[in-house]
Design a protein around this motif. Structure first.
Motif, PDB file in Angstrom:
ATOM      1  N   PHE A 142       0.846  -1.185   0.000  1.00 17.07           N
ATOM      2  CA  PHE A 142       0.000   0.000   0.000  1.00 17.07           C
ATOM      3  C   PHE A 142       0.881   1.234   0.000  1.00 17.07           C
ATOM      4  CE2 PHE A 142      -2.220   3.444   2.144  1.00 17.07           C
ATOM      5  CZ  PHE A 142      -3.448   3.461   1.491  1.00 17.07           C
ATOM      6  N   SER A 143       0.460   2.283  -0.694  1.00 16.38           N
ATOM      7  CA  SER A 143       1.181   3.553  -0.707  1.00 16.38           C
ATOM      8  C   SER A 143       0.197   4.690  -0.437  1.00 16.38           C
ATOM      9  CB  SER A 143       1.865   3.791  -2.058  1.00 16.38           C
ATOM     10  OG  SER A 143       2.848   2.813  -2.311  1.00 16.38           O
ATOM     11  N   TYR A 144       0.565   5.599   0.455  1.00 22.19           N
ATOM     12  CA  TYR A 144      -0.249   6.783   0.706  1.00 22.19           C
ATOM     13  C   TYR A 144      -0.054   7.797  -0.427  1.00 22.19           C
ATOM     14  CZ  TYR A 144      -0.818   5.384   5.638  1.00 22.19           C
ATOM     15  OH  TYR A 144      -1.130   4.726   6.795  1.00 22.19           O
ATOM     16  N   VAL A 145      -1.134   8.426  -0.854  1.00 18.86           N
ATOM     17  CA  VAL A 145      -1.011   9.563  -1.762  1.00 18.86           C
ATOM     18  C   VAL A 145      -0.555  10.774  -0.944  1.00 18.86           C
ATOM     19  CG1 VAL A 145      -2.810   8.684  -3.288  1.00 18.86           C
ATOM     20  CG2 VAL A 145      -3.426  10.264  -1.440  1.00 18.86           C
ATOM     21  N   LYS A 146      -0.142  11.822  -1.623  1.00 16.14           N
ATOM     22  CA  LYS A 146       0.245  13.039  -0.913  1.00 16.14           C
ATOM     23  C   LYS A 146      -0.952  13.602  -0.149  1.00 16.14           C
ATOM     24  CE  LYS A 146       4.066  14.682  -3.782  1.00 16.14           C
ATOM     25  NZ  LYS A 146       4.559  15.813  -4.619  1.00 16.14           N
ATOM     26  N   HIS A 147      -0.703  13.953   1.106  1.00 18.88           N
ATOM     27  CA  HIS A 147      -1.771  14.468   1.952  1.00 18.88           C
ATOM     28  C   HIS A 147      -1.146  15.233   3.122  1.00 18.88           C
ATOM     29  CE1 HIS A 147      -0.554  10.715   3.909  1.00 18.88           C
ATOM     30  NE2 HIS A 147      -1.081  11.187   5.027  1.00 18.88           N
ATOM     31  N   ALA A 148      -1.974  15.860   3.920  1.00 20.45           N
ATOM     32  CA  ALA A 148      -1.518  16.587   5.106  1.00 20.45           C
ATOM     33  C   ALA A 148      -2.556  16.417   6.209  1.00 20.45           C
ATOM     34  CB  ALA A 148      -1.306  18.062   4.789  1.00 20.45           C
ATOM     35  N   HIS A 149      -2.115  16.621   7.462  1.00 20.73           N
ATOM     36  CA  HIS A 149      -2.996  16.483   8.624  1.00 20.73           C
ATOM     37  C   HIS A 149      -3.156  17.828   9.325  1.00 20.73           C
ATOM     38  CE1 HIS A 149      -2.462  12.172   8.136  1.00 20.73           C
ATOM     39  NE2 HIS A 149      -1.152  12.339   8.200  1.00 20.73           N
ATOM     40  N   ASP A 150      -4.281  17.996  10.009  1.00 22.51           N
ATOM     41  CA  ASP A 150      -4.470  19.178  10.846  1.00 22.51           C
ATOM     42  C   ASP A 150      -3.708  19.044  12.165  1.00 22.51           C
ATOM     43  OD1 ASP A 150      -6.183  20.303   8.980  1.00 22.51           O
ATOM     44  OD2 ASP A 150      -7.966  19.406   9.899  1.00 22.51           O
ATOM     45  N   GLU A 151      -3.451  17.793  12.579  1.00 21.28           N
ATOM     46  CA  GLU A 151      -2.786  17.536  13.855  1.00 21.28           C
ATOM     47  C   GLU A 151      -1.257  17.493  13.683  1.00 21.28           C
ATOM     48  OE1 GLU A 151      -6.432  14.709  13.656  1.00 21.28           O
ATOM     49  OE2 GLU A 151      -4.794  15.327  12.337  1.00 21.28           O
ATOM     50  N   LEU A 152      -0.569  17.464  14.817  1.00 23.82           N
ATOM     51  CA  LEU A 152       0.853  17.125  14.846  1.00 23.82           C
ATOM     52  C   LEU A 152       0.935  15.609  14.854  1.00 23.82           C
ATOM     53  CD1 LEU A 152       3.887  17.955  15.301  1.00 23.82           C
ATOM     54  CD2 LEU A 152       3.424  17.673  17.745  1.00 23.82           C
ATOM     55  N   ALA A 153       1.624  15.030  13.879  1.00 20.13           N
ATOM     56  CA  ALA A 153       1.724  13.574  13.761  1.00 20.13           C
ATOM     57  C   ALA A 153       3.126  13.137  14.166  1.00 20.13           C
ATOM     58  CB  ALA A 153       1.420  13.133  12.335  1.00 20.13           C
ATOM     59  N   LEU A 154       3.199  12.266  15.159  1.00 22.66           N
ATOM     60  CA  LEU A 154       4.472  11.731  15.656  1.00 22.66           C
ATOM     61  C   LEU A 154       4.413  10.217  15.588  1.00 22.66           C
ATOM     62  CD1 LEU A 154       5.381  13.671  18.927  1.00 22.66           C
ATOM     63  CD2 LEU A 154       6.807  13.491  16.890  1.00 22.66           C
TER      64      LEU A 154
END
Length: 277
Positions: free
Chosen positions: A30-42
């Motif tokens: 599986f591969s994620y497409v380009k995206h962004a989150h509203d949260e801080l992701a750690l």
């Protein structure tokens, strides 16, 4: 015959005012497409290679490495070799992290922005994994869960050189003596930091800052430390560990074991056997 490819994505959310979503993922094809989150992701890579791009750079994260995506940072991701990729990711509310960072920082923290995308930090890795375990059980262990998020924020602030040294003042402000007396009186009950801050009419995060200056501990640490100290006294007098745990606000015997061992290096039962043999 080649092994079957498998992908698994399990999301869990904390039941707390301090919000967190936890993702435990396994990726084979599986591969994620380009995206962004509203949260801080750690996140922490647990197995395999985590390959991703962010801010025009390509990264390869190996087992034990930490990944961080700031709110709004565009990224993608995929397994970087033939082995399945396993990782855990925390999605944290920026306001919670900013407030916790502000409670330990040398100056006002106006925004949360971690300058590192991929790095090594054994202590932060431990904190992320601990928080991922506590989040689904936040209702059972509210103090430990909130403190785990605080420690993550504190570590991020420390990495940026923002943390004030912890102090311990011999002379205590009378307001905080009032708080300390309340903790001692209510030790066997559920105690929240919001409850304590309301006693002295302060916001929670301002209270954490001032309390830490007074005692060298956060309110979370202080409550747990007092519970362990009182439990140790009861164990010395022959109290059964399971009863002692209930008497001093621990969820069960294993809950007491975990915190007792962190301070004394052995379990309550081992401690009691050594003293009373």
């Amino acid at each position: 015959m080649a092994a079957a490819q498998s992908n698994s994505f399990r999301f869990m959310q904390s039941t707390s005012d301090v919000h967190m979503t936890v993702l435990r993922a396994v990726m084979s094809d599986f591969s994620y497409v380009k995206h962004a989150h509203d949260e801080l992701a750690l996140g922490v890579t647990l197995h395999g290679i985590q390959e991703f791009s962010c801010n025009g750079q390509l990264f390869r994260s190996a087992s034990g490495d930490i990944i961080c995506f700031n709110p709004g940072e565009v990224h993608n991701g995929n397994p970087g070799d033939c082995d399945p990729l396993k990782y855990v990711m925390l999605y944290l509310e920026p306001e919670d992290i900013r407030n916790f960072m502000g409670s330990v920082a040398t100056h006002h923290v106006s925004d949360v922005w971690v300058p590192e995308t991929h790095f090594h930090d054994a202590f932060l890795r431990f904190l992320i994994l601990e928080a991922s375990q506590l989040a689904p059980n936040a209702e059972r262990f509210p103090l430990e869960y909130e403190h785990a998020v605080f420690k993550i924020a504190e570590r991020l602030a420390w990495r940026q050189g923002l943390v004030r040294p912890e102090l311990w003042l011999r002379r205590k402000d009378s307001l905080f003596v009032k708080v300390m007396d309340y903790v001692h009186e209510m030790l066997g009950e559920d105690i929240s930091v919001e409850e304590l801050s309301s006693l002295v009419h302060m916001s929670k995060f301002h209270f954490i800052r001032l309390f830490r200056t007074q005692f060298g501990l956060t309110p979370h640490q202080f409550i747990l430390n007092q519970r362990v100290n009182r439990a140790r006294e009861a164990l010395t007098k022959g109290g059964r560990p399971s009863d002692v745990a209930q008497d001093f606000g621990f969820f069960d015997g294993s809950h007491l074991n975990r915190h007792f061992k962190r301070i004394y290096g052995i379990t309550p039962k081992q401690y009691q056997v050594q003293l009373l043999k």
